[in-house]
Design a protein around this motif. Sequence first.
Motif, short mmCIF file in Angstrom:
data_model
loop_
_atom_site.label_atom_id
_atom_site.label_comp_id
_atom_site.label_asym_id
_atom_site.label_seq_id
_atom_site.Cartn_x
_atom_site.Cartn_y
_atom_site.Cartn_z
N LEU A 25 0.84 -1.21 0.00
CA LEU A 25 0.00 0.00 0.00
C LEU A 25 0.87 1.25 0.00
N VAL A 26 1.88 1.26 0.87
CA VAL A 26 2.76 2.42 0.98
C VAL A 26 3.56 2.61 -0.30
N SER A 27 4.04 1.51 -0.88
CA SER A 27 4.80 1.58 -2.12
C SER A 27 3.97 2.20 -3.23
N GLU A 28 2.70 1.83 -3.29
CA GLU A 28 1.79 2.40 -4.29
C GLU A 28 1.52 3.88 -4.01
N LEU A 29 1.31 4.21 -2.76
CA LEU A 29 0.99 5.59 -2.39
C LEU A 29 2.14 6.55 -2.70
N TYR A 30 3.38 6.08 -2.51
CA TYR A 30 4.53 6.97 -2.62
C TYR A 30 5.46 6.63 -3.79
N VAL A 31 4.98 5.80 -4.72
CA VAL A 31 5.76 5.45 -5.90
C VAL A 31 7.15 4.94 -5.50
N LEU A 32 7.16 3.92 -4.65
CA LEU A 32 8.42 3.37 -4.15
C LEU A 32 8.77 2.03 -4.79
N GLU A 33 8.13 1.73 -5.90
CA GLU A 33 8.45 0.49 -6.60
C GLU A 33 9.94 0.47 -6.97
N GLY A 34 10.60 -0.63 -6.67
CA GLY A 34 12.02 -0.77 -6.98
C GLY A 34 12.95 -0.30 -5.88
N TYR A 35 12.41 0.34 -4.87
CA TYR A 35 13.24 0.79 -3.74
C TYR A 35 13.48 -0.35 -2.76
N GLU A 36 14.69 -0.44 -2.25
CA GLU A 36 15.02 -1.38 -1.19
C GLU A 36 14.78 -0.66 0.14
N THR A 37 13.96 -1.25 0.99
CA THR A 37 13.69 -0.62 2.28
C THR A 37 14.36 -1.42 3.39
N SER A 38 14.97 -0.70 4.32
CA SER A 38 15.62 -1.34 5.47
C SER A 38 15.22 -0.61 6.73
N LEU A 39 14.87 -1.37 7.74
CA LEU A 39 14.41 -0.81 9.01
C LEU A 39 15.59 -0.15 9.73
N ILE A 40 15.37 1.08 10.18
CA ILE A 40 16.39 1.80 10.95
C ILE A 40 16.16 1.48 12.43
N ASN A 41 17.20 1.04 13.10
CA ASN A 41 17.08 0.68 14.51
C ASN A 41 16.56 1.86 15.32
N LEU A 63 11.17 6.79 5.19
CA LEU A 63 9.74 6.51 5.41
C LEU A 63 9.50 6.44 6.91
N ARG A 64 8.49 7.15 7.38
CA ARG A 64 8.18 7.16 8.80
C ARG A 64 6.74 6.74 9.05
N ILE A 65 6.57 5.83 10.00
CA ILE A 65 5.23 5.36 10.38
C ILE A 65 5.01 5.70 11.84
N ALA A 66 4.04 6.56 12.11
CA ALA A 66 3.69 6.93 13.48
C ALA A 66 2.53 6.05 13.94
#
Length: 365
Positions: A25-41, A63-66
């Motif tokens: 859902l987030v990838s679609e909303l923000y056009v993040l197709e092809g991006y590698e996402t990694s969780l920041i500690n 990307l921030r999720i509150a």
Amino acid sequence: MKSVGGDIINHNEVAEIYEAYLSPLVSELYVLEGYETSLINAHAGGRNVVYNCEKEGASAKILRIAYLNDRSREDLLGEVEYIQYLFEHGGSVSNVISSRKGNLLEEITHNNHTFFVCLFEKARGKRLVENHYQYREGVPITEYYYNCGKVLGKLHQLSKGYAPVHRRYSFFDKYNVEYIDKLIPGTLSLLKEKMVELLKTLERLDKNSESFGMVHFDYSDGNYMIDFDTGQITVFDFDNSCFCWYMYDLANLWTLGMGWIQFEPDAGKRKNFMDDYFRTVLEGYTSETKNEDLMLDKLSLFIQITLIENIVDAFEVMRNNGEELKCDEELSYRIKCLEDDIPYFGFFHEVFSCEEPFECEERKI
């Protein structure tokens, strides 16, 4: 943690929900197709789940999720609108990116949990800690002190002309007698008394447009990147931003300087260093905004207010994480400074130890 209908959710569970359900859902909303996402500690007290988003040939994003209930939708909109305003008017900040729908903030509900999502440009450079607290080779560290003040001065100057659409909360909306009494345990009655005294002193201060407005409220080397090629500072993480006195951010910046000299055993040398450090900070600051109403004579007071913020944050973290309330050496030190009216973070007082900086004997609650 966040409680919805008796159901509690924590940082790790949010990350699992993102990976399993929210990511497409987030990838679609923000056009993040092809991006590698990694969780920041998450750092201690972190209130959000944050991801680094990278793609070859494209600028990196954050990307921030509150998910906690200590920020309303209005508060979050107030934050991202303020960031956009600063960026558009020349402030050195990481800009917020609109979603495909044109929104600065997206709200997603999953299994009765509400998540607020926003995306930012990743600031260029590194945090100082990532560079092992080494500044630019061949460049005097005073450039860094000056730039810290200059970038903050620009943000404050822009704030003086800011007219919010969604207004962030003000300092006293959170830091007030009722909240302090509810949050701080009754066994710390002297601490509560001292906090209330300081808050009443603040209430008597002028709130004119030159001295009071939107501030970062956590302006520190953990919340900006430095381009080590140019020295440029780019600020991020306005999660604590609120309406307050500009002097608060400057007092917080004063406390940052202590780290450079904290192992010096001679209090007089520490004092001389801090005077020189803050003088350079103010030179940078006043190159961007005037200082007639800066309340520099109230520096000691606002340093005590930063202690209140530190203590409140510590108890909020314990509460949000469902931890047993306790005072470690660091929290005990801050409490002692307030209870005993020790100014300037105790940095020039006998309570300070260069062997164990900003620590004292643990106390029971």
